[in-house]
Design a protein around this motif. Sequence first.
Motif, mmCIF file in Angstrom:
data_model
loop_
_atom_site.group_PDB
_atom_site.id
_atom_site.type_symbol
_atom_site.label_atom_id
_atom_site.label_comp_id
_atom_site.label_asym_id
_atom_site.label_seq_id
_atom_site.Cartn_x
_atom_site.Cartn_y
_atom_site.Cartn_z
ATOM 1 N N ASN A 55 0.994 -1.191 0.035
ATOM 2 C CA ASN A 55 -0.186 0.128 0.216
ATOM 3 C C ASN A 55 0.802 1.262 -0.001
ATOM 4 O O ASN A 55 2.174 1.171 0.039
ATOM 5 C CB ASN A 55 -1.104 -0.015 0.937
ATOM 6 C CG ASN A 55 -0.340 0.033 2.547
ATOM 7 O OD1 ASN A 55 1.015 0.206 2.474
ATOM 8 N ND2 ASN A 55 -1.008 0.042 3.606
ATOM 9 N N PHE A 56 0.228 2.537 -0.034
ATOM 10 C CA PHE A 56 0.865 3.587 -0.372
ATOM 11 C C PHE A 56 1.762 4.277 0.850
ATOM 12 O O PHE A 56 2.658 4.551 0.707
ATOM 13 C CB PHE A 56 -0.158 4.662 -0.461
ATOM 14 C CG PHE A 56 0.357 6.150 -0.546
ATOM 15 C CD1 PHE A 56 1.316 6.984 -1.675
ATOM 16 C CD2 PHE A 56 0.054 7.070 0.680
ATOM 17 C CE1 PHE A 56 1.694 7.797 -1.572
ATOM 18 C CE2 PHE A 56 0.687 8.355 0.559
ATOM 19 C CZ PHE A 56 1.520 8.762 -0.473
ATOM 20 N N ARG A 57 1.376 3.681 2.183
ATOM 21 C CA ARG A 57 1.923 4.105 3.231
ATOM 22 C C ARG A 57 3.388 3.362 3.416
ATOM 23 O O ARG A 57 4.235 4.008 3.795
ATOM 24 C CB ARG A 57 1.165 3.872 4.277
ATOM 25 C CG ARG A 57 1.764 4.282 5.845
ATOM 26 C CD ARG A 57 0.898 3.840 6.991
ATOM 27 N NE ARG A 57 1.491 2.356 7.226
ATOM 28 C CZ ARG A 57 1.020 1.733 8.161
ATOM 29 N NH1 ARG A 57 -0.344 2.132 8.636
ATOM 30 N NH2 ARG A 57 1.493 0.476 8.285
ATOM 31 N N ARG A 58 3.482 2.367 3.068
ATOM 32 C CA ARG A 58 4.575 1.420 3.075
ATOM 33 C C ARG A 58 5.641 1.510 2.036
ATOM 34 O O ARG A 58 6.933 1.429 2.139
ATOM 35 C CB ARG A 58 4.192 -0.174 3.437
ATOM 36 C CG ARG A 58 3.815 -0.388 4.674
ATOM 37 C CD ARG A 58 3.455 -1.730 4.892
ATOM 38 N NE ARG A 58 3.175 -2.106 6.201
ATOM 39 C CZ ARG A 58 1.727 -2.028 6.356
ATOM 40 N NH1 ARG A 58 0.868 -2.004 5.473
ATOM 41 N NH2 ARG A 58 1.245 -2.325 7.496
ATOM 42 N N ILE A 59 5.191 1.786 0.847
ATOM 43 C CA ILE A 59 5.813 1.852 -0.337
ATOM 44 C C ILE A 59 6.462 3.529 -0.739
ATOM 45 O O ILE A 59 7.642 3.438 -0.901
ATOM 46 C CB ILE A 59 5.154 1.272 -1.854
ATOM 47 C CG1 ILE A 59 4.786 -0.355 -1.353
ATOM 48 C CG2 ILE A 59 6.031 1.477 -2.940
ATOM 49 C CD1 ILE A 59 6.153 -1.047 -1.395
ATOM 50 N N ARG A 60 5.641 4.446 -0.359
ATOM 51 C CA ARG A 60 5.799 5.492 -0.850
ATOM 52 C C ARG A 60 6.123 6.711 0.370
ATOM 53 O O ARG A 60 7.087 7.195 0.470
ATOM 54 C CB ARG A 60 4.853 6.301 -1.822
ATOM 55 C CG ARG A 60 4.541 5.492 -2.999
ATOM 56 C CD ARG A 60 4.940 6.337 -4.146
ATOM 57 N NE ARG A 60 4.483 5.387 -5.178
ATOM 58 C CZ ARG A 60 5.228 4.941 -6.157
ATOM 59 N NH1 ARG A 60 6.514 4.983 -6.021
ATOM 60 N NH2 ARG A 60 4.887 4.451 -7.177
ATOM 61 N N LEU A 61 5.181 6.716 1.309
ATOM 62 C CA LEU A 61 5.328 7.462 2.595
ATOM 63 C C LEU A 61 6.395 7.089 3.411
ATOM 64 O O LEU A 61 6.978 8.338 3.781
ATOM 65 C CB LEU A 61 3.951 7.459 3.067
ATOM 66 C CG LEU A 61 3.871 8.407 4.253
ATOM 67 C CD1 LEU A 61 3.840 10.010 3.507
ATOM 68 C CD2 LEU A 61 2.315 8.246 4.967
ATOM 69 N N ALA A 62 6.476 6.126 4.126
ATOM 70 C CA ALA A 62 7.417 5.809 4.959
ATOM 71 C C ALA A 62 9.059 5.809 4.541
ATOM 72 O O ALA A 62 9.837 6.699 5.272
ATOM 73 C CB ALA A 62 7.184 4.305 5.713
ATOM 74 N N PRO A 63 9.214 5.433 3.279
ATOM 75 C CA PRO A 63 10.603 5.698 2.828
ATOM 76 C C PRO A 63 10.896 7.421 2.420
ATOM 77 O O PRO A 63 12.075 7.710 3.008
ATOM 78 C CB PRO A 63 10.723 4.902 1.549
ATOM 79 C CG PRO A 63 9.683 3.872 1.673
ATOM 80 C CD PRO A 63 8.651 4.515 2.430
ATOM 81 N N THR A 64 9.852 7.934 2.052
ATOM 82 C CA THR A 64 10.188 9.324 2.057
ATOM 83 C C THR A 64 10.195 10.056 3.134
ATOM 84 O O THR A 64 11.147 11.030 3.428
ATOM 85 C CB THR A 64 8.845 9.983 1.261
ATOM 86 O OG1 THR A 64 8.670 9.332 -0.019
ATOM 87 C CG2 THR A 64 9.070 11.461 1.189
ATOM 88 N N ILE A 65 9.528 9.657 4.270
ATOM 89 C CA ILE A 65 9.748 10.242 5.611
ATOM 90 C C ILE A 65 11.223 9.955 6.193
ATOM 91 O O ILE A 65 11.848 10.945 6.921
ATOM 92 C CB ILE A 65 8.680 9.853 6.727
ATOM 93 C CG1 ILE A 65 7.292 10.637 6.244
ATOM 94 C CG2 ILE A 65 8.873 10.178 8.129
ATOM 95 C CD1 ILE A 65 6.161 10.095 7.138
ATOM 96 N N VAL A 66 11.572 8.823 6.030
ATOM 97 C CA VAL A 66 13.077 8.311 6.194
ATOM 98 C C VAL A 66 14.119 9.217 5.707
ATOM 99 O O VAL A 66 14.909 9.570 6.351
ATOM 100 C CB VAL A 66 13.325 6.775 6.177
ATOM 101 C CG1 VAL A 66 14.701 6.206 6.283
ATOM 102 C CG2 VAL A 66 12.414 5.995 7.126
ATOM 103 N N LEU A 67 13.852 9.159 4.497
ATOM 104 C CA LEU A 67 14.781 10.159 3.704
ATOM 105 C C LEU A 67 14.951 11.565 4.235
ATOM 106 O O LEU A 67 15.955 12.172 4.191
ATOM 107 C CB LEU A 67 14.419 9.947 2.028
ATOM 108 C CG LEU A 67 15.126 8.676 1.642
ATOM 109 C CD1 LEU A 67 14.548 8.950 0.115
ATOM 110 C CD2 LEU A 67 16.420 8.296 1.526
#
Length: 88
Positions: A56-68
Amino acid sequence: MKKQSTNNTSNKSNFVFGNKNYIVMAIGIAVIALGFILMAGGGSDDPNVFNPDIYNFRRIRLAPTIVLIGFGIEVYAILLNPNKKKKE
């Protein structure tokens, strides 16, 4: 004989970074931790059942963006000069 007076200089410990740097670093670590928390979960208890929730969007896009973003905050905290005076 007179006793020589010793100079009472404070033995202030010299840290590599200033107080402001450590505060910004703590914020960066909190943002990175938030990203990893958002990335967690989505697995299946039964290995024979596929759970599409891991994509889903949260695990594939949102979380890695927040980590970066958190790593970017850490780089900013390292490069921040705490002794820089504000222009008045």
